[in-house]
Every structure is written in C-alpha cells, then in structure tokens.
Design a protein around this motif. Sequence first.
Motif, short mmCIF file in Angstrom:
data_model
loop_
_atom_site.label_atom_id
_atom_site.label_comp_id
_atom_site.label_asym_id
_atom_site.label_seq_id
_atom_site.Cartn_x
_atom_site.Cartn_y
_atom_site.Cartn_z
N GLY A 84 7.97 45.69 -7.12
CA GLY A 84 8.44 44.86 -6.01
C GLY A 84 8.65 45.57 -4.70
N ARG A 143 15.09 43.30 -5.75
CA ARG A 143 13.95 42.41 -5.46
C ARG A 143 14.26 40.98 -5.88
N SER A 144 15.01 40.81 -6.95
CA SER A 144 15.35 39.46 -7.41
C SER A 144 16.39 38.79 -6.51
N GLN A 145 17.10 39.61 -5.69
CA GLN A 145 18.17 39.09 -4.85
C GLN A 145 17.70 38.69 -3.46
N THR A 146 16.64 39.32 -2.96
CA THR A 146 16.29 39.15 -1.56
C THR A 146 14.79 39.20 -1.34
N THR A 198 14.30 46.47 -9.20
CA THR A 198 14.04 45.15 -9.79
C THR A 198 15.19 44.20 -9.50
N GLU A 199 16.42 44.68 -9.62
CA GLU A 199 17.58 43.84 -9.33
C GLU A 199 17.57 43.39 -7.87
#
Length: 340
Positions: free
Chosen positions: A227, A201-204, A198-199
Amino acid sequence: MPVFDLRELDRPIIGAPMAGGPSTPELAAAVTDAGGLGFLAAGYRSPGNLEDQLGRVRELTAGPVGVNLFVPDSLEPDPEDVARYSNSLRAEASALGVEVGAARNDDDGWHAKLELVLDARPEVVSFTFGCPESRVLATLAQAGILPMVTVTTGEEAQQAVAAGARALAVQGPDAGGHRGAFDQRTIPTDRPLADTLTEIRSQTAVPLAAGGGVSGPDDVVRLLGLGADAVQVGTLLLTADEAGTNPLHRAALTDGRFAETSLTRAYTGRFARGLTNRFIREHADAPAGYPHLHYVTAPLRAAAITAGDADIAHLWAGTGFASARPEPAAAMVERLSPTR
C-alpha cells in the motif's frame, strides 16, 4: 491550491532527509533527476545555511524537492538525570581533548525555517519528531506545498491526518537514525513496518511513503504491494557519491567491522538506530532528553569523527546497511525501482 502528489513520481523512491551532513543539494538533485524525490535536511542547519542549500538545489535541478524540519519538543528532562549523564562522559571527553557540552533546549530555528520554506516553495515539506499545529499544515497546503508528517504508529497517523497532513512518511523500526515518534519518552515499537503500513493504509487514502531497513529492490516491491505509494531510502544513500557522509561513517558502513545495529539514546537523548559500537553498549542508561543530550555529546562526537574513532562516533544506520555500496545516487534509484 493543488499540491505535489507522491504518486506522480517517475520512480517511487524518496531520498530520506539525513540531518548532520549526509543530505546535500547534490544528493537531493541526483535523486530527483533520476525520477525520485530528493530531500534537504533542515535539522541542525541555520536558516541562512538552509537558504543557501535551497538556492543551490534549484540551480542543480528543475524537478521536485523536499525539505524536512524538526518539530520542537517541549520536554524538559530532569536536570539531575542530565547532570548525572554528563558527568559520566567527562573522562571520555577528556581523553579526546574536549569538554562535555552544556545541555540546553532550542527550537532549531523553527519559525525562521517555516518562513523560509513558505518563501522558497519546495514541492514538499516534511516534519519529524511530532505533528505541527493544524494552521502550519494548512498554510503550507494553501501555498501549494505538500505537508508531510513522519509517523511510526497508526495512532500517530490518525493524529497527523486529522491535523491536515496531506501525506505520511511511515517509518519502521529498522530505519537508521532518529525515530520519528511524537513522544520521545516512549520506548519505540518493534512492530514490523509491514503491519504498521497495512494498518495505516486501511485508515487513510493520503499518499504514503514507507521506509526502514530497505536493502534492495525486493523490499521496494514488497512495500509498494502493501500500500505504499513510494519508498523512502536513507542508509543506502549514505554511501552515494553525492552524499556528505563523513569518511569515518562511510568506512564503517562498508568495511565489515560492524555486524549489527542498535537503538540508543546515548548520543542525543532521543532513540536512534546506529552501528553497535562501544559507546552505545556502555551508555544504555542515557535518559530521554532531546535536544539537551545532543548538545552534551556534540563535542565528543565531533572529536571522535576527527580522530577516526568509530568506538565513540555516532554511526547512524538501518538494519539493511550491509547492502550499502559506493555508487552514484542515480544508479541506486534506478537499481531500487521496480520495472514498469
């Protein structure tokens, strides 16, 4: 030049590269022909042997295939630590009729294998144990090859994307075999794969393959929902008909003797997850030092496999190993894939 996109797979299943024998051209081709992405594992193979495998897999399938390379590590462990550990194994080795191996460092044919994949042009080249230099990733992408890096944390993911990775293999703590962490001295995180995925996916926006502990289709659906664009499966494929898994390892995964897995540096000096046997329990003090310890224990591991000794042999497995069963790889890919 356009590169392969993981989101174009008919089925979102990637056969994880498994070095040391389990990954075969037949296994890679079977996963690919079932709609997923099959991988060859270049680790521990000579460039010539890898070239033969690439030729064979191209004979077996016209679909996309990947090749995984080990990124060389510059770590030089304390010689006294390595010598102390080597000496602690001498009685065990003698009982098996072998001698402890000599510790050494090498780059696993890094440059020759890079040249080989640039010439052979598999659709995907992935990397484990670190992130290559930007120029390596850029050269692959310019040749139309998808450069993919294995990561275990959000920080590693940021580093890999900044270097030019066009896709990431996000490895969770429940994965079998070696952890892909960039720094082998670091104690692996036990942060759940779901949180790390999840982390990242939120970055890239780059395509993500997630894996570690997959035991069935529900895990695949869950990771896709978080994701991931594809799910990487390794341990379950160890018992596929086409895998090159040795008989001792196959039996250990399915005969019910082993109830759990553990992370250990006992075999190679790099943390890896395997079935918890006596060797793992008795050598919790193994120092960091890959590939040095890999060469130290290689004769013991080979002799243990020949002797059928599951108390000493390395038996890599993720936490979902109890779901492994003998079947064709195509049936496994179909069973794991969500209905569309």
